[in-house]
Design an enzyme around this catalytic site. Sequence first.
Site, PDB file in Angstrom:
ATOM      1  N   PRO A 268      -3.607 -21.107  -0.506  1.00  0.00           N
ATOM      2  CA  PRO A 268      -4.002 -20.475   0.754  1.00  0.00           C
ATOM      3  C   PRO A 268      -4.098 -21.467   1.905  1.00  0.00           C
ATOM      4  O   PRO A 268      -4.547 -22.599   1.728  1.00  0.00           O
ATOM      5  CB  PRO A 268      -5.394 -19.905   0.433  1.00  0.00           C
ATOM      6  CG  PRO A 268      -5.907 -20.713  -0.712  1.00  0.00           C
ATOM      7  CD  PRO A 268      -4.707 -21.200  -1.475  1.00  0.00           C
ATOM      8  N   GLY A 269      -3.643 -21.019   3.068  1.00  0.00           N
ATOM      9  CA  GLY A 269      -3.811 -21.793   4.297  1.00  0.00           C
ATOM     10  C   GLY A 269      -4.792 -21.060   5.189  1.00  0.00           C
ATOM     11  O   GLY A 269      -5.968 -21.410   5.309  1.00  0.00           O
ATOM     12  N   CYS A 336       5.324 -23.223  32.413  1.00  0.00           N
ATOM     13  CA  CYS A 336       6.257 -22.767  33.446  1.00  0.00           C
ATOM     14  C   CYS A 336       7.134 -21.598  33.003  1.00  0.00           C
ATOM     15  O   CYS A 336       8.259 -21.459  33.464  1.00  0.00           O
ATOM     16  CB  CYS A 336       7.155 -23.929  33.826  1.00  0.00           C
ATOM     17  SG  CYS A 336       8.134 -24.434  32.411  1.00  0.00           S
TER      18      CYS A 336
HETATM   19  N1  LLP Z   1       2.635 -21.474   0.512  1.00  0.00           N
HETATM   20  C1  LLP Z   1       3.847 -21.521   1.081  1.00  0.00           C
HETATM   21  C2  LLP Z   1       5.006 -21.869   0.282  1.00  0.00           C
HETATM   22  C3  LLP Z   1       3.978 -21.208   2.440  1.00  0.00           C
HETATM   23  O1  LLP Z   1       5.187 -21.238   3.002  1.00  0.00           O
HETATM   24  C4  LLP Z   1       2.825 -20.872   3.194  1.00  0.00           C
HETATM   25  C5  LLP Z   1       2.945 -20.565   4.602  1.00  0.00           C
HETATM   26  C6  LLP Z   1       1.571 -20.869   2.562  1.00  0.00           C
HETATM   27  C7  LLP Z   1       1.518 -21.168   1.212  1.00  0.00           C
HETATM   28  C8  LLP Z   1       0.299 -20.546   3.289  1.00  0.00           C
HETATM   29  O2  LLP Z   1       0.285 -19.242   3.777  1.00  0.00           O
HETATM   30  P1  LLP Z   1      -1.027 -18.674   4.488  1.00  0.00           P
HETATM   31  O3  LLP Z   1      -2.150 -18.643   3.482  1.00  0.00           O
HETATM   32  O4  LLP Z   1      -1.398 -19.597   5.592  1.00  0.00           O
HETATM   33  O5  LLP Z   1      -0.667 -17.318   4.971  1.00  0.00           O
HETATM   34  N2  LLP Z   1       2.722 -20.122  11.383  1.00  0.00           N
HETATM   35  C9  LLP Z   1       2.517 -18.785  10.865  1.00  0.00           C
HETATM   36  C10 LLP Z   1       2.339 -18.764   9.387  1.00  0.00           C
HETATM   37  C11 LLP Z   1       3.515 -19.385   8.669  1.00  0.00           C
HETATM   38  C12 LLP Z   1       3.235 -19.584   7.238  1.00  0.00           C
HETATM   39  C13 LLP Z   1       4.290 -20.425   6.613  1.00  0.00           C
HETATM   40  N3  LLP Z   1       4.058 -20.634   5.226  1.00  0.00           N
HETATM   41  C14 LLP Z   1       1.325 -18.159  11.582  1.00  0.00           C
HETATM   42  O6  LLP Z   1       0.734 -18.801  12.442  1.00  0.00           O
HETATM   43  O7  LLP Z   1       0.992 -16.990  11.319  1.00  0.00           O
END
Ligand code: LLP
Length: 411
Positions: A268-269, A336
């Site tokens: 998780p991120g 801009c």
């Molecule tokens: N594992 C993999 C292989 C991933 O590609 C990602 C996110 C995660 C885990 C974590 O996912 P999360 O728990 O954060 O949903 N910039 C975008 C999100 C892109 C996520 C890319 N990969 C945003 O701000 O919504």
Amino acid sequence: MKGTNNAFLWGGVPVLDLVDKFGAPIYVYDCAKIAQQYDRFVAAFDVPSLHVNFACKALTNISILRFLRSLGAGIDAVSIGEIEHALRAGYETSQIVFTPSSVSLKELDQAAALGVRITLDNMEAIRHWGRKHPGYPVALRINPHIMAGGNRKISVGHIDSKFGISIHHLEEVIQVSKDAGVRICGLHMHTGSDILDVQVFLQATEILFAAAEQFELLDYIDFGSGFKVAYKEGDIETDIELFGREVSARFRTFADRHNPALQLMFEPGKFLVSEAGLFLAKANVVKKSPTTTFVGLNTGFNHLIRPMFYDAYHEIINASNPSGDKGIYSVVGYICETDTFAWNRRIAEVHPGDVLAFKNAGAYAYMMASNYNSRLLPAEVLIHDQHPHLIRKRQEMKDLFRHQTDPPLPF
Ligand code: LLP
């Protein structure tokens, strides 16, 4: 200290004090919220061996990584740079999983030299692995062909997505791995971000369990992430407890038959850090147009790109006047080109100089910031036990020129 009764606090600290001390714009993170989310995540699963690897692409500051390590997390990394951050934060190589997409064989070799766990996502990499790193087990990223995610840009498990090895190529990938002499020690998938429906997750896990049946002895199964958090009061989030119950039961049954020591992994991120972060910026101008009243801030999509890039909703609070009467404002940046954070949003009356606070700025906020328009990157502050710590200095003008070489050209 400006801590009045109605002061807007973050991590127990009045945010206006943070702006006085560290300036604005600034990102502020609360350790307590990160710990709360980490504990909640771990508590949701009932399996003998759970590994929660923080997807550090969401927030790579070393102090954040250290804090998550103290809680028991591992790291999910997508580049050598992220692996280096994790090593600096004190993680063991066995706690780091490298799950890149479309990287060079050279980058895979670099990761192997560092000794981390590695996930491959194409046949060529598997063949290379057999030749170059015999005896080094790897995991495979499988694309289950499920459409899931908050919007198309962050849906990555569907049939048109570049990620992973197609589930339709399973037989072939098993044969290629055997021929190359590569032991497959894990299976991985990640279907998208901001996925709301537990059933979608479960459907994807079933596909991976079915694939796992066809491998000899796996050490781990990694179900990636994509758990949705709340972006506003009353917002629906992934029911992690329900998901945890369902997937744990299914996992235990599978592990009993396959390998009782099998590890369950997630990465998780957003779930761990999104809600812990606040982004603070000051109002430069308040101006009326025929259709709306604009608040122009001393920031822009160079510091928080999610609203412009994904149409993401970020709650905005006037921290200088939290309980004031509400007006209707469109909140914009100083870039801009069209640079809108929110259109016609109800916010307590705003005056130039007021501090506006954006919620859900812990994940993919600082990390997606840039120097567009030659603007400087803000500082980052971490609050621990109600004490703010500067964990990244604000950029200075000289940083913009640091890597320009200025050679003696004939003009
Ligand atoms: N594992 C993999 C292989 C991933 O590609 C990602 C996110 C995660 C885990 C974590 O996912 P999360 O728990 O954060 O949903 N910039 C975008 C999100 C892109 C996520 C890319 N990969 C945003 O701000 O919504």
